[in-house]
Design an enzyme around this catalytic site. Structure first.
Site, mmCIF file in Angstrom:
data_model
loop_
_atom_site.group_PDB
_atom_site.id
_atom_site.type_symbol
_atom_site.label_atom_id
_atom_site.label_comp_id
_atom_site.label_asym_id
_atom_site.label_seq_id
_atom_site.Cartn_x
_atom_site.Cartn_y
_atom_site.Cartn_z
ATOM 1 N N HIS A 26 21.548 -63.279 91.704
ATOM 2 C CA HIS A 26 22.670 -63.915 91.011
ATOM 3 C C HIS A 26 22.976 -65.281 91.627
ATOM 4 C CE1 HIS A 26 23.406 -60.268 88.787
ATOM 5 N NE2 HIS A 26 24.532 -60.741 88.263
ATOM 6 N N HIS A 36 25.712 -57.404 97.761
ATOM 7 C CA HIS A 36 24.941 -58.196 98.716
ATOM 8 C C HIS A 36 25.735 -58.426 99.994
ATOM 9 C CE1 HIS A 36 21.651 -59.270 95.987
ATOM 10 N NE2 HIS A 36 22.577 -59.430 95.042
#
Length: 378
Positions: free
Chosen positions: A183, A237
């Site tokens: 992303h 993440h």
């Protein structure tokens, strides 16, 4: 196609001089010259989707590591489809709108090709690293569904993914693709490319210091930053994952932009590079075929030569000194003759930036492009 008697000539400066230009032929040559770029971009996206199906490496982990014990967020704050719209579709729409406002087809083709190339390079490289590193995500325990009786690691070792009881292998596979953040790399690639594009179009480096330009560029900068932060809020993440992904995205966006545009500090940074196919030059109708450049040099010590208007009246005089190779004499209103380099296509213009009549379709060239640097010069 030019007739046999309409052969091209080459000047001393490398320019081509033709007496007839075929717009359709040049259009085809331009499209063919950029066809490999579009094909490579499509191939890159195909590779990206193929890599996504690979199982990849899965690292061992410590079941006592609290950084891996975060909950699984469903739904995500920024799903993949929204990421594609914000950082892929929106920049493309802005580019098309700007190019339409400037009425430059070539600017649209160059900017869109660079954008897609940058996103493709970034996404593919990120996926290659992801499946190779195999780092567990912060929510790996929730994905793995560890057995309740498993409370410690093997003696002198770590725990393997094989202890997981998760029946959905695709969810478990995604749990080991934490580094780097896809992303983040995609968002920064698309938005950083858009920042460079808009900064060039707004002449942000012209030293005028208009504050609104910086505020406008804050919008894409905030967009990619918030997307990056959301990945840590969803526990998808680690901090190092999004930092690495952002760096990859910035490099990818910058690299793709510089393939088709000059640097931001360039005086004409708002213009794309000219096409790879050089534009055929048109010889002015009043040039002299019977006077060679060498003959002009040999007559550098002759007396002034007087020329007349076409009507026969005296229109002033000019000294016909030696001319450098690759130049022609050109008559200008007011009785003045000047030497013009026929190898320089930017010099054959009528008045203030108007193209010579009959020059054909240049697809946004001339005043809308920047000459590519000569790789052969030292």
């Amino acid at each position: 196609m030019p007739m046999p008697w309409q052969k091209s000539q080459t000047t001393s400066s490398g320019g081509r001089v033709t007496t007839s230009t075929s717009a359709k032929s040049r259009r085809l040559r331009i499209f063919l010259s950029y066809a490999p770029d579009w094909a490579l971009t499509i191939i890159l996206w195909g590779v990206f989707y193929l890599l996504d199906k690979i199982n990849g490496y899965r690292r061992l982990f410590d079941i006592t590591d609290t950084s891996l014990a975060h909950p699984y967020a469903d739904p995500e704050r920024v799903p993949v489809w929204l990421l594609a719209v914000l950082c892929g579709v929106v920049p493309a729409v802005i580019i098309i709108a700007v190019a339409a406002f400037r009425r430059s087809f070539w600017d649209a083709q160059s900017a869109l090709l660079g954008l897609i190339l940058g996103l493709g390079l970034t996404a593919t490289f990120t996926n290659i690293v992801k499946i190779t590193v195999g780092r567990p995500r912060p929510d790996i325990f929730a994905r793995c569904m560890l057995p309740e009786d498993l409370t410690e690691n093997p003696v002198h070792g770590l725990t393997s993914w094989t202890v997981c009881t998760q029946p959905d292998d695709s969810m478990l596979k995604e749990g080991f693709r934490s580094f780097p953040s896809g992303h983040s790399s995609f968002a920064w690639s698309g938005m950083w490319y858009l920042i460079l594009y808009l900064a060039a179009k707004m002449r942000i480096s012209n030293r005028s210091g208009y504050t609104y330009k910086s505020w406008l560029l804050l919008a894409p900068l905030s967009c990619c930053s918030l997307i990056t932060i959301s990945r840590t809020m969803d526990y998808r993440h680690h901090a190092t994952d999004v930092i690495a992904g952002s760096i990859i995205g910035i490099i990818g966006g910058w690299y793709a932009y510089r393939q088709y545009y000059p640097p931001i500090g360039h005086p004409q940074s708002y213009k794309p590079y000219s096409p790879r196919i050089p534009k055929d030059e048109e010889i002015p109708l009043h040039h002299r075929h019977d006077r060679s450049s060498t003959e002009g040099m040999l007559k550098s010590t002759t007396k002034p030569d007087t020329h007349h208007h076409p009507s026969g009246s005296s229109g002033g005089s000019a000294t016909m000194t030696g001319q450098p190779l690759g130049t022609e004499n050109r008559y200008r209103p007011g009785g003045e003759w000047t030497s013009v380099n026929v190898g320089d296509r930017q010099r054959y213009q009528n008045g203030a930036g108007n193209k010579v009549a009959g020059s054909g379709d240049d697809y946004g060239e001339a005043q809308e492009t920047v000459e590519r640097p000569d790789d052969t010069t030292a």
